[in-house]
Design a protein around this motif. Structure first.
Motif, mmCIF file in Angstrom:
data_model
loop_
_atom_site.group_PDB
_atom_site.id
_atom_site.type_symbol
_atom_site.label_atom_id
_atom_site.label_comp_id
_atom_site.label_asym_id
_atom_site.label_seq_id
_atom_site.Cartn_x
_atom_site.Cartn_y
_atom_site.Cartn_z
ATOM 1 N N THR A 116 -30.650 -15.389 32.180
ATOM 2 C CA THR A 116 -29.971 -16.657 32.448
ATOM 3 C C THR A 116 -29.287 -16.603 33.802
ATOM 4 O O THR A 116 -28.642 -15.607 34.159
ATOM 5 C CB THR A 116 -28.928 -16.941 31.355
ATOM 6 N N GLU A 117 -29.445 -17.662 34.573
ATOM 7 C CA GLU A 117 -28.798 -17.726 35.874
ATOM 8 C C GLU A 117 -27.279 -17.788 35.708
ATOM 9 O O GLU A 117 -26.761 -18.394 34.766
ATOM 10 C CB GLU A 117 -29.284 -18.958 36.635
ATOM 11 N N ALA A 118 -26.598 -17.126 36.619
ATOM 12 C CA ALA A 118 -25.132 -17.084 36.558
ATOM 13 C C ALA A 118 -24.555 -18.496 36.580
ATOM 14 O O ALA A 118 -24.984 -19.347 37.360
ATOM 15 C CB ALA A 118 -24.586 -16.264 37.720
ATOM 16 N N GLY A 119 -23.594 -18.727 35.704
ATOM 17 C CA GLY A 119 -22.908 -20.011 35.663
ATOM 18 C C GLY A 119 -23.667 -21.112 34.951
ATOM 19 O O GLY A 119 -23.202 -22.253 34.890
ATOM 20 N N LYS A 120 -24.847 -20.783 34.390
ATOM 21 C CA LYS A 120 -25.642 -21.802 33.723
ATOM 22 C C LYS A 120 -25.577 -21.620 32.216
ATOM 23 O O LYS A 120 -25.543 -20.502 31.706
ATOM 24 C CB LYS A 120 -27.103 -21.736 34.188
ATOM 25 N N THR A 121 -25.571 -22.725 31.483
ATOM 26 C CA THR A 121 -25.557 -22.692 30.024
ATOM 27 C C THR A 121 -26.918 -23.122 29.506
ATOM 28 O O THR A 121 -27.409 -24.204 29.851
ATOM 29 C CB THR A 121 -24.479 -23.630 29.458
ATOM 30 N N ASN A 122 -27.540 -22.248 28.711
ATOM 31 C CA ASN A 122 -28.835 -22.556 28.126
ATOM 32 C C ASN A 122 -28.632 -23.129 26.723
ATOM 33 O O ASN A 122 -27.936 -22.534 25.889
ATOM 34 C CB ASN A 122 -29.702 -21.302 28.026
ATOM 35 N N THR A 123 -29.269 -24.250 26.441
ATOM 36 C CA THR A 123 -29.086 -24.916 25.156
ATOM 37 C C THR A 123 -30.406 -25.007 24.409
ATOM 38 O O THR A 123 -31.440 -25.378 24.975
ATOM 39 C CB THR A 123 -28.522 -26.336 25.361
ATOM 40 N N LEU A 124 -30.365 -24.651 23.128
ATOM 41 C CA LEU A 124 -31.501 -24.795 22.214
ATOM 42 C C LEU A 124 -31.156 -25.867 21.191
ATOM 43 O O LEU A 124 -30.134 -25.768 20.505
ATOM 44 C CB LEU A 124 -31.793 -23.466 21.513
ATOM 45 N N SER A 125 -31.991 -26.893 21.095
ATOM 46 C CA SER A 125 -31.794 -27.954 20.105
ATOM 47 C C SER A 125 -32.912 -27.903 19.077
ATOM 48 O O SER A 125 -34.098 -27.787 19.430
ATOM 49 C CB SER A 125 -31.775 -29.333 20.788
ATOM 50 N N ILE A 126 -32.544 -27.983 17.795
ATOM 51 C CA ILE A 126 -33.509 -27.982 16.694
ATOM 52 C C ILE A 126 -33.339 -29.286 15.926
ATOM 53 O O ILE A 126 -32.252 -29.577 15.419
ATOM 54 C CB ILE A 126 -33.298 -26.776 15.764
ATOM 55 N N THR A 127 -34.401 -30.071 15.860
ATOM 56 C CA THR A 127 -34.348 -31.365 15.187
ATOM 57 C C THR A 127 -35.538 -31.529 14.244
ATOM 58 O O THR A 127 -36.552 -30.835 14.380
ATOM 59 C CB THR A 127 -34.360 -32.513 16.213
ATOM 60 N N ARG A 128 -35.399 -32.448 13.291
ATOM 61 C CA ARG A 128 -36.487 -32.732 12.365
ATOM 62 C C ARG A 128 -37.662 -33.343 13.089
ATOM 63 O O ARG A 128 -37.512 -34.109 14.026
ATOM 64 C CB ARG A 128 -36.013 -33.705 11.281
ATOM 65 N N ASP A 129 -38.878 -32.994 12.622
ATOM 66 C CA ASP A 129 -40.096 -33.528 13.228
ATOM 67 C C ASP A 129 -40.963 -34.139 12.132
ATOM 68 O O ASP A 129 -41.866 -33.507 11.587
ATOM 69 C CB ASP A 129 -40.856 -32.411 13.951
ATOM 70 N N ASP A 130 -40.674 -35.397 11.796
ATOM 71 C CA ASP A 130 -41.407 -36.078 10.734
ATOM 72 C C ASP A 130 -42.835 -36.410 11.139
ATOM 73 O O ASP A 130 -43.648 -36.806 10.288
ATOM 74 C CB ASP A 130 -40.674 -37.363 10.330
ATOM 75 N N SER A 131 -43.154 -36.275 12.429
ATOM 76 C CA SER A 131 -44.513 -36.595 12.875
ATOM 77 C C SER A 131 -45.551 -35.661 12.253
ATOM 78 O O SER A 131 -46.712 -36.041 12.080
ATOM 79 C CB SER A 131 -44.609 -36.520 14.401
ATOM 80 N N VAL A 132 -45.135 -34.436 11.905
ATOM 81 C CA VAL A 132 -46.063 -33.494 11.261
ATOM 82 C C VAL A 132 -46.511 -34.051 9.917
ATOM 83 O O VAL A 132 -47.703 -34.056 9.579
ATOM 84 C CB VAL A 132 -45.392 -32.119 11.080
ATOM 85 N N THR A 133 -45.555 -34.553 9.127
ATOM 86 C CA THR A 133 -45.886 -35.128 7.824
ATOM 87 C C THR A 133 -46.699 -36.406 7.994
ATOM 88 O O THR A 133 -47.697 -36.626 7.297
ATOM 89 C CB THR A 133 -44.599 -35.436 7.036
ATOM 90 N N SER A 134 -46.259 -37.259 8.928
ATOM 91 C CA SER A 134 -46.956 -38.520 9.163
ATOM 92 C C SER A 134 -48.407 -38.286 9.577
ATOM 93 O O SER A 134 -49.327 -38.969 9.100
ATOM 94 C CB SER A 134 -46.222 -39.320 10.250
ATOM 95 N N LYS A 135 -48.628 -37.317 10.448
ATOM 96 C CA LYS A 135 -49.984 -37.007 10.898
ATOM 97 C C LYS A 135 -50.845 -36.509 9.742
ATOM 98 O O LYS A 135 -52.011 -36.900 9.610
ATOM 99 C CB LYS A 135 -49.943 -35.962 12.010
ATOM 100 N N ALA A 136 -50.287 -35.654 8.892
ATOM 101 C CA ALA A 136 -51.037 -35.124 7.747
ATOM 102 C C ALA A 136 -51.415 -36.252 6.787
ATOM 103 O O ALA A 136 -52.527 -36.273 6.232
ATOM 104 C CB ALA A 136 -50.219 -34.062 7.028
ATOM 105 N N ILE A 137 -50.493 -37.191 6.559
ATOM 106 C CA ILE A 137 -50.769 -38.316 5.665
ATOM 107 C C ILE A 137 -51.861 -39.204 6.243
ATOM 108 O O ILE A 137 -52.795 -39.623 5.539
ATOM 109 C CB ILE A 137 -49.483 -39.125 5.403
ATOM 110 N N ASN A 138 -51.791 -39.501 7.523
ATOM 111 C CA ASN A 138 -52.809 -40.350 8.150
ATOM 112 C C ASN A 138 -54.173 -39.670 8.189
ATOM 113 O O ASN A 138 -55.208 -40.332 8.072
ATOM 114 C CB ASN A 138 -52.362 -40.741 9.558
ATOM 115 N N THR A 139 -54.176 -38.350 8.339
ATOM 116 C CA THR A 139 -55.437 -37.606 8.291
ATOM 117 C C THR A 139 -56.062 -37.713 6.905
ATOM 118 O O THR A 139 -57.282 -37.885 6.766
ATOM 119 C CB THR A 139 -55.200 -36.128 8.654
#
Length: 474
Positions: A265-288
């Motif tokens: 990590t570069e000095a003075g920088k804050t690295n952020t990880l965001s984890i969110t729900r991904d309903d598109s996986v379910t939607s894609k499986a249903i449409n398939t």
């Protein structure tokens, strides 16, 4: 069979008559060929339906997997690492600071002028010990005790934990041995390399080899030895909690999340990880699944259609197996036993077109169902007797070895073999009959030729008699 000369003697069109007889006799062959074509079309049609059922099962199987529901996606604001999340992870935001990447230990020898120089006068045993407490030894014969032989021997041995190569630096003594740990981190590093006389034909002088690779406790005073570039563990912090790892791929430091480190990590920088729900996986499986279901319905409709104008059916018009597939697949689709806010397909925006029988998806309604009632949607599809399980049971009944379609195609295959035998037998019978006709026509032609010859002779004789009679009267 040449028949063009028949009829020359009699003047009759016997060759045309034979050709007409052949066409008449061939009528049963045309009927057999027509039957064979119909059965072959049915065989191919069953194969098409089977493939479509298998595609539907694949799509429904995906809806039976837990990872299809509640999937998560990750995003980061840096190139210092990447992240992926399984459905075991929890949605949230994390601060990740990479202070050190994991590296592998390297050992570099001094330079040698001749890479094939003999380094021992007999066999030697080499022992490589790792920091994790493991060690392994191997033996070099006298003809292997060179830089080249040592590299080959190290790379041929499994479980040493290191790999070897040679580097040419272009100097007067250009050849350098380079030994690299196979894994990153301190525990994967080499702790020591020792050289000893082999048990068979053991060397009495192996000082050159020891000077080349002696390391740790086995390194001789004043020897060439190895230059060590130390291994490092990966070091990072997650929301202020320090983490140490042997490698740059870190699993479950955050539950269900895999981090892959690529730079500090570069000095003075804050690295952020965001984890969110991904309903598109379910939607894609249903449409398939919906697409696969509609494809099967369309194929069955095409293969069982009847053209009123031409009064001609398709390959499976009136076929009970095709209708059985359609009926049982529809039953599996609609016989839900689920409960809750989403207890059937229509409640999540999937309805059946009353005209075509195809499924339609209301995207807005589906999106809302996934957002507000994901657990009920999962139960509907992946429950103990959910749609996925029901569809798999129906599909397997039709497509398995020895199943309904396999039995039907086996029966057709046998019928085609029987028709082929009938065709061959009928062809032989017709050929024999035509040969009989040909012989009779040849005989008729010969007889007519003889009769024509006699008739001509008699005509000539009578004419001569008439001439004689006329002359005598004068």
């Amino acid at each position: 069979m040449a028949i063009s000369s028949i009829g020359v003697g009699s003047g009759l069109p016997l060759d045309q008559l034979l050709e007409d007889l052949r066409k008449s006799e061939n009528a049963p062959l045309a009927l057999l060929q027509s039957k064979a074509t119909d059965y072959q079309n049915r065989f191919t049609a069953y194969g098409t339906i089977k493939s479509s059922i298998e595609a539907l099962k694949t799509a429904s199987d995906a809806l039976g997997k837990s990872e299809t529901f509640g999937a998560l996606k990750t995003s980061v604001n840096t190139d210092a690492f990447t992240a992926s999340a399984s459905n075991k992870a929890i949605a949230g935001q994390y601060s990740v600071n990479v202070t050190q990447l994991a590296t592998a230990q390297t050992l570099t020898s001094g330079g040698y002028a001749d890479r094939k120089e003999e380094l021992a006068d007999g066999s030697v045993k080499i022992t490589i010990a790792l920091e994790n407490g493991e060690s392994k030894d191997f033996t070099l014969s006298r003809d292997q005790a060179t830089m080249e032989g040592l590299v080959k021997a190290i790379n041929a041995e499994s479980g040493l934990g290191v790999s070897a190569t040679m580097v040419n630096d272009g100097s007067g003594t250009p050849h350098r041995l380079l030994i690299t740990a196979n894994d990153t981190g301190e525990k994967a590093a080499v702790k020591g390399i020792t050289v000893a006389a082999g048990e068979t034909n053991g060397a009495s002088d192996f000082s050159k080899l020891q000077n080349l690779i002696g390391f740790g406790a086995g390194e001789p005073a004043g020897g060439t030895g190895l230059t060590v570039t130390a291994a490092k563990n990966a070091e990072l912090s997650i929301n202020g909690i320090d983490i140490v790892s042997q490698g740059n791929t870190i699993e479950d430091a955050i539950e269900g999340v895999t981090l892959t480190l690529s730079k500090e990590t570069e000095a003075g920088k804050t690295n952020t990880l965001s984890i969110t729900r991904d309903d598109s996986v379910t939607s894609k499986a249903i449409n398939t699944f919906v697409s696969a279901y509609n494809n099967l319905q369309g194929i069955i409709k095409t293969l069982t259609a009847y053209d009123v104008d031409s009064q001609k059916g398709a390959a499976l018009t009136g076929d009970s197996l095709a209708r059985r597939v359609q009926t049982q697949v529809r039953a599996a689709l609609n016989s839900s036993e689920a409960s809750g806010a989403i207890a059937n397909l229509s409640q999540m925006g999937i309805s059946t077109d009353p005209v075509t029988g195809n499924l339609k998806v209301d995207d807005k309604k589906l999106t809302a169902a996934l957002k507000d009632n994901m657990a009920d949607v999962q139960k509907l599809f992946a429950g103990e007797n959910g749609l996925s399980a029901r569809m798999a049971a129906v599909a397997t009944e039709f497509t398995k070895s020895g199943g309904i379609i396999a039995n039907a195609t086996d029966s057709i295959s046998q019928t085609l073999k029987d028709l082929e035998k009938q065709y061959d037998a009928t062809t032989e019978r017709i050929d024999a009959k035509m040969e009989s006709y040909r012989r009779q026509f040849v005989a008729l032609d010969s007889m007519m030729a003889q009769m024509n010859s006699v008739s001509s002779y008699l005509t000539q004789q009578l004419a001569m008699l008439n001439n004689l009679s006329s002359n005598s009267d004068k």
